[in-house]
Write a protein that holds these residues in place. Structure first.
Motif, PDB file in Angstrom:
ATOM      1  N   GLN A  21       8.143   9.056  -2.301  1.00  0.00           N
ATOM      2  CA  GLN A  21       8.008   8.122  -1.183  1.00  0.00           C
ATOM      3  C   GLN A  21       6.563   7.606  -1.215  1.00  0.00           C
ATOM      4  O   GLN A  21       5.628   8.386  -1.336  1.00  0.00           O
ATOM      5  CB  GLN A  21       8.282   8.822   0.158  1.00  0.00           C
ATOM      6  N   PHE A  22       6.403   6.276  -1.089  1.00  0.00           N
ATOM      7  CA  PHE A  22       5.068   5.682  -1.190  1.00  0.00           C
ATOM      8  C   PHE A  22       4.518   5.331   0.191  1.00  0.00           C
ATOM      9  O   PHE A  22       5.248   4.846   1.056  1.00  0.00           O
ATOM     10  CB  PHE A  22       5.099   4.418  -2.050  1.00  0.00           C
ATOM     11  N   ALA A  23       3.222   5.585   0.376  1.00  0.00           N
ATOM     12  CA  ALA A  23       2.539   5.126   1.593  1.00  0.00           C
ATOM     13  C   ALA A  23       2.497   3.606   1.551  1.00  0.00           C
ATOM     14  O   ALA A  23       2.418   3.000   0.476  1.00  0.00           O
ATOM     15  CB  ALA A  23       1.131   5.696   1.643  1.00  0.00           C
ATOM     16  N   SER A  24       2.588   2.969   2.728  1.00  0.00           N
ATOM     17  CA  SER A  24       2.667   1.501   2.738  1.00  0.00           C
ATOM     18  C   SER A  24       1.721   0.907   3.762  1.00  0.00           C
ATOM     19  O   SER A  24       1.088   1.608   4.549  1.00  0.00           O
ATOM     20  CB  SER A  24       4.100   1.056   3.034  1.00  0.00           C
ATOM     21  N   GLN A  29      -2.828   4.492   6.379  1.00  0.00           N
ATOM     22  CA  GLN A  29      -2.912   5.284   5.154  1.00  0.00           C
ATOM     23  C   GLN A  29      -2.005   4.662   4.090  1.00  0.00           C
ATOM     24  O   GLN A  29      -0.813   4.932   4.033  1.00  0.00           O
ATOM     25  CB  GLN A  29      -2.506   6.730   5.449  1.00  0.00           C
ATOM     26  N   ILE A  30      -2.594   3.824   3.244  1.00  0.00           N
ATOM     27  CA  ILE A  30      -1.811   3.047   2.273  1.00  0.00           C
ATOM     28  C   ILE A  30      -1.923   3.585   0.856  1.00  0.00           C
ATOM     29  O   ILE A  30      -1.379   3.009  -0.082  1.00  0.00           O
ATOM     30  CB  ILE A  30      -2.250   1.571   2.284  1.00  0.00           C
ATOM     31  N   VAL A  31      -2.653   4.688   0.673  1.00  0.00           N
ATOM     32  CA  VAL A  31      -2.900   5.213  -0.673  1.00  0.00           C
ATOM     33  C   VAL A  31      -1.917   6.339  -0.994  1.00  0.00           C
ATOM     34  O   VAL A  31      -1.718   7.256  -0.188  1.00  0.00           O
ATOM     35  CB  VAL A  31      -4.341   5.731  -0.808  1.00  0.00           C
ATOM     36  N   THR A  32      -1.304   6.242  -2.169  1.00  0.00           N
ATOM     37  CA  THR A  32      -0.465   7.317  -2.693  1.00  0.00           C
ATOM     38  C   THR A  32      -1.156   7.892  -3.929  1.00  0.00           C
ATOM     39  O   THR A  32      -1.483   7.144  -4.856  1.00  0.00           O
ATOM     40  CB  THR A  32       0.930   6.803  -3.094  1.00  0.00           C
ATOM     41  N   LYS A 640       0.269   9.674   1.094  1.00  0.00           N
ATOM     42  CA  LYS A 640       1.156  10.534   0.326  1.00  0.00           C
ATOM     43  C   LYS A 640       0.365  11.144  -0.833  1.00  0.00           C
ATOM     44  O   LYS A 640      -0.434  10.459  -1.486  1.00  0.00           O
ATOM     45  CB  LYS A 640       2.354   9.749  -0.235  1.00  0.00           C
ATOM     46  N   PHE A 641       0.642  12.432  -1.081  1.00  0.00           N
ATOM     47  CA  PHE A 641      -0.069  13.142  -2.124  1.00  0.00           C
ATOM     48  C   PHE A 641       0.934  14.003  -2.895  1.00  0.00           C
ATOM     49  O   PHE A 641       1.641  14.816  -2.306  1.00  0.00           O
ATOM     50  CB  PHE A 641      -1.168  14.004  -1.499  1.00  0.00           C
TER      51      PHE A 641
END
Length: 663
Positions: A21-24, A29-32, A640-641
């Motif tokens: 799942q990607f941050a958007s 928080q838009i960084v994956t 997301k990490f």
């Protein structure tokens, strides 16, 4: 376009069904971040995204010969008769949510090779419930969302970053391709090609209907134009050769860097080889000296005997008997009773007695003359041989010492060569030979290119004069006006289209310069900004940095600053491609922090989220350590990490990690 999720089943290293799942941009928080070692499948995630959207099984960085297998090999071993693999991407565009799935079927053939083919494609607009199940229809929808020509400018890796830092043909080629893709004027270029073909046809008609002086001038002009076209083609071929040679030169230099640690060994061996040559020369010199002593050796063998004989002769003869006057002369004087000085002699006088005594002495000398001669010869011989034995012995000792040194050097060379065999000496020599040849080739290419440029300039002037002459003759030629008009309109149209492309290209270059400059302003520290004042894209597409004095400065900046410069330019490419200061496509970066200092990393981490709708980072633990984690935690941008872990050969597991672990 905002990507929501990616699901992979038996795709590349991802055994079974796994998803991300990607941050958007709907959140702050838009960084994956996807963290994994090399070979764990970080690039596979990007490959899956490109495959889902565009159907690309190969990436830009893949070689044309590379055979890319999409199916997970472990799963295929378990089901060699046939296995399905798939990628599914869910994304949003213009407030509509889409899902696209591509399914492949693979099987292992009896010879061990793998046959793989696309089984199906399905794209669904989940907002309107529309669906498309053919490649043609799916691509038609995708192309309305993103231009395929600029898709690569939303992903870049360490290799592309590194390539743009080189002041070489590879850098110019990268920029030229990027600019041409950004122009998006394929139809205009095709129109120009069509017009050129029509013009060629019209020229044939003119040649057919012309006559006299005009025909002669027209044919000469056509020949010169063909010559000009040939020169352009030759220049293009030289440019391609130069790019290939410079790229190979860069590859060789990178390969030679691996052997830097062995450089001291090679230098030591070189010195030993020089020492060996000097010893060999010294040995040869000493051998020559000994050869010259050879003539003395037989005589030297009897030196003791000579001394003994000389001593015995000295006892047998009186050296004082040696008078040097012949006995016949004295006999004649006594017979004539007259002295050698002319005085008359008388018996029993003192003079007569002395002459008689002299006669006795001379007779005794002449009786032992051979012994006297032998005595003299032995004295001369011993004087001649004096010191010769010591000299020969000294030379022999020196030669023996040189042979010992020679043997020591040989032993050390053998030992060094044994050590150097393990570091690929043959490969190094081969690379150096190839490098020397490439350098010579590049020098010749540059020479030929300058010569062609000079020919082109001269030919351009000739063409201008000939065109004026033909234009003047055309009025008197009597050729149908319609055909002449057609020729003139075509030439004018081609000239206008060429000028339009050049103007458009210049505008894109200027826009790229501005965007790169702005990115640099945010990413560099104050000292860097003062040093790197202006970005310049030269007419040959090479990148340059101008300093405060408007002088070229790229060659003088640090490696870290080069990385920042490269990232600034590639990000600018993505911005210009997207047509906005905010990137509408997800920005994917593979190992971007390689040589960046902490202050440059901080600038990147703070700035890129401001111009991205999404930022997907594919990193290794080496470049995403405690310092980088702290910077991201401070920025609060990671949504997301994930960590990629290995479960065995060809099997990677995607594990989501709580972002709190960054702190």
């Amino acid at each position: 376009m905002i990507i929501h999720s990616l699901e992979m089943e038996h795709f590349r290293q991802y055994y079974g069904r796994q998803s991300i799942q990607f941050a958007s941009s709907n959140e702050e928080q838009i960084v994956t971040v996807v963290l994994g070692e090399n070979g764990r499948g970080k690039t596979g995630i990007y490959r899956a995204i490109m495959l889902a959207i565009f159907g690309d099984s190969k990436l830009e960085q893949d070689s044309s010969e590379a055979e890319i297998i999409l199916t997970n090999l472990k799963a295929l071993e378990e089901q060699p008769e046939g296995l399905k693999s798939s990628v599914t991407l869910s994304f949003q565009h213009n407030k509509h949510t889409y899902k696209v799935t591509r399914t492949f079927f693979a099987r292992k053939l009896p010879d061990g090779s793998i046959k793989e083919q696309l089984l199906s494609v399905l794209m669904v607009n989940e907002t309107t419930n529309e669906s498309w199940s053919t490649e043609r229809d799916t691509q038609a929808i995708i192309r309305k969302m993103v231009d395929e020509r600029v898709k690569h400018y939303f992903f870049f890796d360490g290799e592309r970053i590194e390539r743009l830092t080189r002041v070489a043909a590879s850098q110019r080629e990268e920029i030229a391709v990027g600019i041409k893709n950004l122009l998006k004027i394929d139809h205009v270029i095709k129109s120009k090609e069509v017009l050129n073909k029509v013009l060629t046809s019209v020229k044939k008609d003119l040649e057919k209907h012309s006559k006299g002086e005009y025909k002669k001038a027209f044919l000469e002009l056509s020949e010169k134009e063909q010559k000009a076209a040939q020169l352009v083609e030759q220049q293009s071929e030289l440019k391609e050769q130069k790019i290939n040679s410079e790229n190979r030169l860069s590859e060789i230099d990178e390969q030679l860097k691996k052997f830097e640690s062995s450089k001291a060994l090679f230098l030591e061996r070189e010195e030993l080889e020089k020492e060996g040559v000097q010893i060999n020369n010294a040995i040869a010199s000493k051998m020559e000296q000994l050869k010259k002593m050879n003539k003395y050796l037989p005589l030297l063998l009897g030196e003791d005997t000579y001394h003994m004989t000389l001593a015995r002769l000295r006892g047998e003869i009186d050296s004082s008997d040696k008078i040097g006057i012949h006995s016949s002369l004295i006999s004649q004087l006594l017979e004539n009773m007259r002295c050698i000085c002319g005085t008359d002699l008388h018996e029993h006088t003192r003079a007569h007695q002395q002459l008689m005594a002299l006669k006795v002495s001379v007779d005794a000398y002449e009786k032992n003359k051979d012994l006297h001669d032998l005595f003299e010869s032995l004295q001369k011989l011993l004087s001649y041989l004096e010191g010769r034995a010591e000299t020969a012995s000294y030379i022999a000792d020196e030669l023996k010492q040189l042979h010992v040194q020679q043997e020591e050097v040989r032993w050390r060379l053998d030992e060094l060569n044994g050590r150097l065999q393990t570091v690929g000496e043959h490969e190094i020599n081969s690379l150096n030979d190839e490098r020397n040849q490439l350098t010579q080739n590049l020098a010749q290419i540059n020479f030929d290119s300058k010569r062609l440029s000079s020919e082109q300039e001269e030919l351009k002037k000739v063409l201008e004069r000939m065109e004026l002459h033909v234009k003047e003759l055309k009025r008197k030629s009597g050729i149908r006006e319609q055909l002449l008009q057609k020729h003139d309109v075509l030439k004018s149209s081609i000239s206008s289209i060429t000028a339009l492309i050049e103007t458009f290209e210049q505008e894109v270059m200027e826009e790229l310069e501005r965007a790169t400059q702005q990115n640099l302003h945010y990413l560099l520290d104050d000292a860097g900004q003062a040093m790197m004042r202006k970005v310049k894209i030269n007419p040959d597409y090479s990148l340059e940095i101008l300093n405060a004095f408007n002088q070229p400065f790229l060659a003088n900046i640090s490696q870290g600053q080069r990385q920042v410069f490269s990232i600034s330019f590639i990000t600018a490419l993505a911005q210009v491609a997207g047509g906005s200061t905010t990137l509408e496509m997800p920005l994917l970066m593979d190992t971007p922090f390689g040589r960046l200092s902490s202050i440059h990393q901080q600038g990147l981490i703070e700035y890129l989220p401001q111009i991205c709708s999404q930022w997907v980072l594919l990193v290794t633990d080496r470049e995403f350590g405690a310092e980088e984690k702290a910077l991201f935690a401070q920025s609060n941008r990671i949504g997301k990490f994930y960590k990629l872990t290995s479960k065995g050969p060809g099997e990677t597991l995607i594990k989501e990690v709580d972002t709190s672990e960054l702190g």
